[in-house]
Design an enzyme around this catalytic site. Structure first.
Site, PDB file in Angstrom:
ATOM      1  N   LYS A  93     -70.820  29.799  -9.456  1.00  0.00           N
ATOM      2  CA  LYS A  93     -69.752  30.003  -8.460  1.00  0.00           C
ATOM      3  C   LYS A  93     -68.694  30.878  -9.106  1.00  0.00           C
ATOM      4  O   LYS A  93     -68.549  30.889 -10.328  1.00  0.00           O
ATOM      5  CB  LYS A  93     -69.120  28.659  -8.068  1.00  0.00           C
TER       6      LYS A  93
ATOM      7  N   ASP B 247     -67.959  32.964   0.266  1.00  0.00           N
ATOM      8  CA  ASP B 247     -67.466  31.591   0.428  1.00  0.00           C
ATOM      9  C   ASP B 247     -66.120  31.759   1.139  1.00  0.00           C
ATOM     10  O   ASP B 247     -65.895  32.783   1.812  1.00  0.00           O
ATOM     11  CB  ASP B 247     -67.331  30.892  -0.943  1.00  0.00           C
TER      12      ASP B 247
END
Ligand code: NDP
Ligand code: 2IT
Length: 443
Positions: free
Chosen positions: A127, A167
């Site tokens: 991430k 995201d």
């Protein structure tokens, strides 16, 4: 809880001070995994499997300097957490939000390991993101920021190394700017990012995938319980990518969606949203209060959607947005299912309440895996230089969500037939990664 659980979690707390979200995510997983290991795979304790899986393989942090529209210098912080590559290249989104910090990105990267494993695709976990706030920025400012961000990140990623995606705050526009800069720096048109536009290497259904996948999962849970979504009343939080496509799919399955929200407040439309109404919400540029000028509905400033009576609640905004009191209110109002489109939207205390009430509960790492699953399919299409049809990708997404559901049932069903989907997702995601890590030696 066992002494191993206590020693392990104390170690995580001690090694990661000031990272509450990361500690929360690790505890949520090991509460299920440690009893499983103690019963079925004790050797993993000596192999320090959990100590390894909860330590990022690599964390990259860098300065992002850019010029705003007034030619003023702006400085942000960029990150990539390369958490685990046992199953494949690091894979996971980029988040641009002023709330981004290392704790948040490490929790997201940790969750991503198990989620990606559950998809059955060869994807590791990662991430990244930045504390950059995209709100109120011009397209040119976004582009300059993305170019500067990629000018540092490009040397750490690659189509077989680490493949970022979107995201919160990162959608097709940002992926385009990031991709353009990567291509310029490497002189290489390759599948280094997913969520690309369909005309330049993207997959059909990727924008829809998380929201659609969430509903495919919920539909399957209801089917398992001889029930269906027809006529069910749904509250949704968020008004972004995941919330929008979750609402669209819910409508097409015959449910009624009565709320969407953002960080300022909630729209409650008693009559239910239609596709046209949802498109209008999208056009409001975050100013949700405007909705009530066109449609008979209520706007509740500063309120979350969980106080409105529903059959199903779908948190699709952000972490820890549904707390203990929200869970109690939902359950008291007859809510029979909470399914997470967002990552870790329920607090640890809320989860306790939900599990105790034995209503249907789908954790994010299982229920929102549709997005990364179609990202994995985008990588496959890029490798073979092809683009699959909408119907083909949608069918594969549905099959993957149903398989994840069945994995959760396999590992989460107790001897009385009660299914704990959280336990099922944690163990089901873990076993494959643990096998791969064991096979690959002490690395
Ligand atoms: P978007 O940026 O498209 O939308 C985010 C939405 O959530 C916005 O409506 C935003 O409101 C709201 N929101 C953000 N922070 C808060 C907050 N603190 N309180 C209340 N509302 C908030 O992001 P996505 O839809 O892509 O992501 C939503 C969630 O889904 C995240 O948890 C993400 O990690 C998760 N997810 C996303 C996937 C994807 O493929 N995009 C895949 C799997 C999970 P506002 O505009 O006011 O900030
Ligand atoms: O949380 C997630 O799974 C995502 N933001 C999507 C990740 C991806 O690589 O598509």
């Amino acid at each position: 809880m066992s002494s191993y659980f206590k020693t392990f979690t104390a170690g995580v707390e001690q090694r990661n001070p000031h990272q509450p979200e990361f500690i929360q995510a690790v505890k949520e997983v090991v509460e299920d995994i440690i009893p499983y290991i103690e019963e079925h795979a004790k050797e993993l304790i000596d192999q320090k499997l959990l100590e390894r899986i909860s330590e990022p393989e690599r964390v990259i942090s860098f300065r992002v300097t850019w010029l705003d529209d007034k030619n003023r210098v702006q400085v942000n912080r960029g990150y990539r957490v390369q958490m685990n590559s046992a199953l494949g290249p690091y894979k996971g989104g980029l988040r641009f939000s002023p709330t981004v910090n290392l704790s948040i990105l490490k929790f997201l990267a940790f969750e991503q390991i198990f989620k990606n494993s559950l998809t059955g695709l060869p994807l590791g976990g990662g991430k990244g993101g930045s504390d950059f706030d995209p709100k109120g920025k011009s397209d040119n400012e976004i582009m300059r920021f993305c170019q500067s961000f990629m000018t540092e990140l490009f040397r750490h990623i690659g189509s077989e190394t680490d493949v970022p995606a979107g995201d919160i705050g990162v959608g097709e526009r940002e992926i385009g700017f990031l991709f353009g800069q990567y291509k310029r720096l490497q002189n290489n048109f390759t599948g280094v990012l997913t969520g690309k536009g369909p005309s330049w290497g993207g997959s059909y259904i990727r924008p829809e995938a998380t929201g659609f996948g969430l509903l495919y999962f919920v539909e399957r849970m209801f089917y398992e319980n001889q029930n269906s979504l027809k006529g069910k009343v749904i509250t949704i939080s968020g008004a972004g990518n995941v919330a929008y496509y979750a609402a669209i799919k819910a409508l097409s399955l015959g449910a009624k969606v009565i709320t969407v929200s953002n960080s300022n407040g909630t729209i409650y439309d008693e009559n239910g949203f239609t596709v046209e109404k949802l498109d209008y919400v999208n056009s409001l540029n975050r100013n949700l209060a405007e909705y009530t000028k066109r449609y008979p509905a209520e706007y509740h400033e500063g309120k979350k959607p969980w106080g409105f009576k529903c059959d199903i609640a779908l948190p699709c905004a952000t972490q820890n947005e549904l707390d203990e009191q929200d869970a109690k209110t939902l359950i008291a109002n007859g809510c029979m299912c909470i399914a997470e489109g967002a990552n870790m939207p329920s607090t640890a205390e809320a989860i306790k309440v939900i599990l105790k009430a034995k209503i249907l509960y789908a954790p994010g790492k299982a229920a929102n895996a549709g997005g990364v699953a179609v990202s994995g399919l985008e990588m496959s299409q890029n490798r073979i230089g092809q683009q699959w049809s909408t119907d083909k990708v949608d069918a594969r997404l549905k099959k993957i969500m149903h398989d994840i559901h069945d994995t959760c049932v396999h590992y989460g069903k107790d001897s009385n037939g009660v299914i704990n989907y959280l336990k099922g997702a944690n163990i089901g995601g873990f076993v494959k990664v643990a096998d791969a890590m064991r096979a690959q030696g002490v690395v």
